[in-house]
Design an enzyme around this catalytic site. Sequence first.
Site, mmCIF file in Angstrom:
data_model
loop_
_atom_site.group_PDB
_atom_site.id
_atom_site.type_symbol
_atom_site.label_atom_id
_atom_site.label_comp_id
_atom_site.label_asym_id
_atom_site.label_seq_id
_atom_site.Cartn_x
_atom_site.Cartn_y
_atom_site.Cartn_z
ATOM 1 N N LEU A 1 3.225 5.105 2.273
ATOM 2 C CA LEU A 1 2.798 4.256 3.103
ATOM 3 C C LEU A 1 3.497 3.833 4.429
ATOM 4 O O LEU A 1 2.760 3.510 5.326
ATOM 5 C CB LEU A 1 3.299 2.912 2.175
ATOM 6 C CG LEU A 1 2.953 1.362 2.906
ATOM 7 C CD1 LEU A 1 1.427 1.017 3.266
ATOM 8 C CD2 LEU A 1 3.476 0.477 2.027
ATOM 9 N N HIS A 2 4.692 4.081 4.535
ATOM 10 C CA HIS A 2 5.324 4.003 5.842
ATOM 11 C C HIS A 2 4.912 4.899 6.670
ATOM 12 O O HIS A 2 4.295 4.644 8.015
ATOM 13 C CB HIS A 2 7.032 4.482 5.670
ATOM 14 C CG HIS A 2 7.729 4.734 6.758
ATOM 15 N ND1 HIS A 2 8.060 3.537 7.821
ATOM 16 C CD2 HIS A 2 8.452 5.673 7.183
ATOM 17 C CE1 HIS A 2 8.529 4.345 8.948
ATOM 18 N NE2 HIS A 2 8.931 5.496 8.640
ATOM 19 N N ARG A 3 4.569 6.168 6.256
ATOM 20 C CA ARG A 3 4.128 7.050 7.303
ATOM 21 C C ARG A 3 2.507 6.698 7.807
ATOM 22 O O ARG A 3 2.183 6.853 8.907
ATOM 23 C CB ARG A 3 4.060 8.668 6.756
ATOM 24 C CG ARG A 3 5.465 9.380 6.648
ATOM 25 C CD ARG A 3 5.437 10.651 6.484
ATOM 26 N NE ARG A 3 4.894 11.094 4.901
ATOM 27 C CZ ARG A 3 5.911 11.011 3.907
ATOM 28 N NH1 ARG A 3 7.053 10.799 4.132
ATOM 29 N NH2 ARG A 3 5.189 11.373 2.800
#
Length: 181
Positions: free
Chosen positions: A28-30
């Site tokens: 999700l962060h990426r």
Amino acid sequence: MDHYIDIQVLPDPEFKATTLLNAVYSKLHRALVSLGRDDIGVSFPEAAKAPGSLIRLHSGKAGLENLMALGWLKALRDYTEVSAPAPVPENAGFVRVQRVQPKQTAARLRRAVKRNSMPEREAEAILASRAPLKKPYFRLQSESTGQSFPLFIEQSKPQEYPVEGTYNTYGLSQIATVPWF
């Protein structure tokens, strides 16, 4: 913040739920980094002392559809169940989900000793006396340094009114709230 998506980590005999949740949150962060948006927030409806097995994404319907169109969960589709974007219930409260960092980490103390701004004995005494941070966290790997680190999170108590603001690439904010239901 009128829509949400639930990402449920499914039980698996080969992997712990926390391992899978860390993988989902890392991806999700990426995805948020590559999308470059600051209007997508997260919450953890099952979080008490651990993040649980559910991540809830919050934004407008178009923002969530753009995020999911990236296909960032493709490698984890056998381990997750993802809902379609749905409207936030009208009776929802609001919480702030933010990062919490311990003030005196071992790494910070080592750097202080190395630059001679603190005696080694004092640093050892601080490390021995500090209480561990008891917050839910994710074990992530820094994209820039490659080092593993814990990302501690804290959800505020529900409040009646939303607070507008932006979210970082982890979907967290020191100011803005997300719906809570």
